[in-house]
Design a protein around this motif. Structure first.
Motif, mmCIF file in Angstrom:
data_model
loop_
_atom_site.group_PDB
_atom_site.id
_atom_site.type_symbol
_atom_site.label_atom_id
_atom_site.label_comp_id
_atom_site.label_asym_id
_atom_site.label_seq_id
_atom_site.Cartn_x
_atom_site.Cartn_y
_atom_site.Cartn_z
ATOM 1 N N SER A 1 0.721 -1.060 0.287
ATOM 2 C CA SER A 1 0.185 0.221 -0.238
ATOM 3 C C SER A 1 0.821 1.348 -0.107
ATOM 4 O O SER A 1 1.835 1.432 1.228
ATOM 5 N N PHE A 2 0.534 2.114 -1.067
ATOM 6 C CA PHE A 2 1.047 3.546 -0.912
ATOM 7 C C PHE A 2 0.469 4.461 -1.593
ATOM 8 O O PHE A 2 -0.895 4.372 -1.466
ATOM 9 N N LEU A 3 1.215 5.959 -1.885
ATOM 10 C CA LEU A 3 0.555 7.104 -2.195
ATOM 11 C C LEU A 3 1.141 7.044 -3.291
ATOM 12 O O LEU A 3 2.386 6.585 -3.723
ATOM 13 N N TRP A 4 0.028 7.338 -4.497
ATOM 14 C CA TRP A 4 0.335 7.694 -5.878
ATOM 15 C C TRP A 4 0.115 9.071 -5.668
ATOM 16 O O TRP A 4 -0.693 10.218 -5.288
ATOM 17 N N LEU A 5 1.700 10.062 -6.818
ATOM 18 C CA LEU A 5 1.133 11.547 -6.262
ATOM 19 C C LEU A 5 1.146 11.887 -7.996
ATOM 20 O O LEU A 5 2.408 11.351 -9.178
ATOM 21 N N ASN A 6 0.748 13.168 -8.358
ATOM 22 C CA ASN A 6 0.443 13.923 -10.130
ATOM 23 C C ASN A 6 1.508 14.909 -9.966
ATOM 24 O O ASN A 6 1.532 15.677 -8.882
ATOM 25 N N GLN A 7 2.960 14.319 -10.021
ATOM 26 C CA GLN A 7 4.292 15.053 -10.300
ATOM 27 C C GLN A 7 4.135 16.453 -10.824
ATOM 28 O O GLN A 7 4.864 17.065 -10.179
ATOM 29 N N ALA A 8 3.233 16.928 -11.484
ATOM 30 C CA ALA A 8 2.803 18.030 -12.554
ATOM 31 C C ALA A 8 2.515 19.354 -11.022
ATOM 32 O O ALA A 8 3.191 19.928 -11.251
ATOM 33 N N MET A 9 1.551 18.585 -10.349
ATOM 34 C CA MET A 9 0.899 19.071 -9.440
ATOM 35 C C MET A 9 2.002 19.451 -8.018
ATOM 36 O O MET A 9 2.046 20.516 -7.524
ATOM 37 N N LEU A 10 3.064 18.310 -8.215
ATOM 38 C CA LEU A 10 4.186 18.373 -7.296
ATOM 39 C C LEU A 10 4.495 19.609 -7.086
ATOM 40 O O LEU A 10 5.093 20.999 -6.670
ATOM 41 N N ASP A 11 5.343 19.610 -8.581
ATOM 42 C CA ASP A 11 5.823 20.768 -9.325
ATOM 43 C C ASP A 11 5.772 22.491 -9.102
ATOM 44 O O ASP A 11 6.055 22.991 -8.665
ATOM 45 N N GLU A 12 3.955 21.928 -9.652
ATOM 46 C CA GLU A 12 3.738 23.430 -9.295
ATOM 47 C C GLU A 12 3.286 23.900 -7.952
ATOM 48 O O GLU A 12 3.388 25.165 -7.663
ATOM 49 N N ALA A 13 3.244 23.217 -6.573
ATOM 50 C CA ALA A 13 3.015 23.347 -6.015
ATOM 51 C C ALA A 13 3.993 23.688 -5.402
ATOM 52 O O ALA A 13 4.187 24.231 -3.422
ATOM 53 N N PHE B 72 0.730 13.299 -17.299
ATOM 54 C CA PHE B 72 1.579 13.929 -15.806
ATOM 55 C C PHE B 72 2.388 12.433 -16.183
ATOM 56 O O PHE B 72 1.960 11.283 -16.098
ATOM 57 N N LYS B 73 3.347 12.587 -15.230
ATOM 58 C CA LYS B 73 3.834 11.649 -14.420
ATOM 59 C C LYS B 73 3.776 11.461 -13.621
ATOM 60 O O LYS B 73 3.560 12.610 -12.348
ATOM 61 N N ILE B 74 3.964 10.390 -12.431
ATOM 62 C CA ILE B 74 3.099 9.673 -11.183
ATOM 63 C C ILE B 74 4.046 9.496 -10.359
ATOM 64 O O ILE B 74 5.402 8.483 -10.681
ATOM 65 N N THR B 75 4.139 9.844 -9.587
ATOM 66 C CA THR B 75 5.401 9.500 -8.926
ATOM 67 C C THR B 75 5.196 8.898 -7.293
ATOM 68 O O THR B 75 4.177 9.182 -7.492
ATOM 69 N N PHE B 76 5.924 8.384 -6.783
ATOM 70 C CA PHE B 76 5.175 7.377 -5.116
ATOM 71 C C PHE B 76 5.684 8.077 -3.445
ATOM 72 O O PHE B 76 7.189 8.188 -3.596
ATOM 73 N N ALA B 77 4.851 7.674 -2.913
ATOM 74 C CA ALA B 77 5.494 8.077 -1.375
ATOM 75 C C ALA B 77 4.590 6.558 -1.008
ATOM 76 O O ALA B 77 3.739 6.207 -0.773
#
Length: 448
Positions: A165-177, A302-307
């Protein structure tokens, strides 16, 4: 590992009033693989009276790999034909499976997606003890994480895939923020901060998979211990309070994630929302790959990154990530008239037969399968749309993992209480006290 006996009678009582009609293959059964016996020349030569027909119940949509698996097996084994029956892996879907098992409907093999489900089915004598089969060493094939699924030292299902189990993150939105990819040891406070900064009109900061509304908290709860040293419940503890309050505040104060009521009543397709850019972060698992890899039906730029799933507190000791290790535990129905045939299929499935499901994120756990080959299949043609470094670190890294070991009755009881809290029907202290009391009542009633 202690098992709590509930017996078939109690489970039958729980199913009284449930409509049994329609719990079999009708409506959700994949047609064509079980009744026809295949279309190969080899199959045509087989005496139809001697063909064994199996039904395998699973939670994966048939188009996400199971159809290819069934077709491959059926083409090579004209004497044993397997039909796939889909059930949705949620409470109603699992009830449907349990009803079919108890009613004696056609279920030869079935998938379990939580240890609590395995326990409940074993206690109701609905899962065969695999120690009867001496020709397959589960520990040697699957490694030490397989033991998380043992009950009293025995296996009542074969774990077949790597799970996390993990988190999926929108890399473009991370960069924007202007937010970095979260570190491995981030906390629920960090999650709340990220969600608040990432939310914007028509975009949620965070959405959590419906099947595990408290999934991000379970590793922290397991780290503290489910019971105290005196054997009583440890549910009324600071981790639960902090974790539940944080989620409540994200729903009702920050409005950075959907309210629990809204998510339930609207049946939010949270994975689709994330892939469409309507949510910046998604709490789920590897099963989302079956949609995220499908750029035709779920196009994204967008590219997907993980946490990792976050801790409750940064200084927690003995923390393990929940939902990790191995999963997709396949059991054989002890009432099946064809258990030997089911076992033959199950061994083949685990040792590589399930590879067509890799594209949907299901990486076989058997050492008979080359993991690198499975990963290539999973990401074939879409490698550039993921941050491979974070994926390998989290999904294929060496993180400590745990399967939360709570009986299904207790899982259901705690869910009933925190649902009231999330729905604003009771306060946090009452919620914790009720969870503790109901857990203690269960412990007392099931002492050996």
């Amino acid at each position: 590992m202690k098992r709590y006996k509930i017996g078939a009678g109690l489970l039958c009582a729980a199913l009284i009033g449930t409509t049994i009609a329609g719990c079999g293959g009708g409506g959700t059964t994949a047609a064509g693989t079980g009744d026809s016996g295949g279309t190969t020349t080899e199959t045509a030569k087989t005496d139809p009276k001697k063909v064994v027909k199996l039904k395998f119940w699973g939670g994966v949509p048939i188009e996400a790999g199971p159809q290819e698996v069934m077709d491959a097996w059926n083409a090579k084994n004209p004497d044993i034909q397997v039909e796939y029956v889909r059930f949705v892996n949620d409470d109603p879907g699992n009830l449907k499976l349990d009803t079919a098992l108890m009613a004696g409907q056609e279920v030869d093999l079935y998938a379990n997606y939580a240890l609590s489900r395995v326990k409940k089915r074993v206690d109701a004598n609905l899962a065969a003890d695999l120690s009867a089969y001496k020709d397959y060493d589960i520990d040697a094939k699957m490694g030490p994480d397989a033991k998380q699924w043992q009950l009293d030292g025995n296996y009542y299902g074969l774990p077949t895939k790597k799970s996390m189990s993990f988190l999926w993150l929108n890399q473009a939105m991370l960069d924007e923020a202007k937010l970095p990819v979260p570190p491995l040891d981030w906390t629920v406070d960090d999650l709340r901060t990220y969600a608040a900064k990432l939310k914007k009109p028509n975009v949620w900061g965070y959405v959590q998979w419906n099947g595990e509304p408290t999934g991000p908290l379970d590793g922290s709860i397991a780290a503290m211990g489910l019971t105290k040293s005196d054997g009583t419940s440890n549910f009324n503890n600071p981790y639960w309070q902090k974790g539940l309050q944080t989620m409540f505040d994200m729903m009702h104060k920050d409005k950075s994630m959907p309210s629990y009521g809204e998510q339930l009543t609207s049946k939010m397709p949270i994975d689709t929302m994330f892939l469409k850019g309507e949510a910046a972060m998604l709490g789920a698992g590897e099963f989302i790959f079956r949609n995220s890899n499908n750029l035709k039906d779920y196009p994204r730029s967008f590219k997907i990154t993980f946490a990792t799933t976050p801790k409750v507190e940064a200084d927690q000791k003995d923390f393990k990530y929940s939902g990790g290790g191995l999963g997709d535990v396949i059991s054989i129905n002890p009432k099946s008239a064809n258990k030997e045939a089911a076992w033959k299929f199950l061994k083949w499935y685990a040792d590589g037969g399930m590879l067509p499901m890799a594209a949907g994120g299901r990486i076989p756990s058997s050492k008979s399968v080359n993991a690198d080959d499975a990963i290539q299949l999973m990401l074939k043609g879409v490698e550039s749309t993921y941050d491979l470094d974070t994926l390998k670190k989290i999904m294929f890294g060496d993180l400590p993992v745990v399967q939360l070991d709570i009986p299904q009755q207790v899982v259901d009881a705690r869910k009933e209480e925190y649902e009231k809290y999330f729905l604003n029907k009771q306060d946090i202290q009452t919620t914790l006290q009720n969870m503790e009391k109901r857990h203690n009542d269960f412990i007392k009633q099931n002492k050996k």
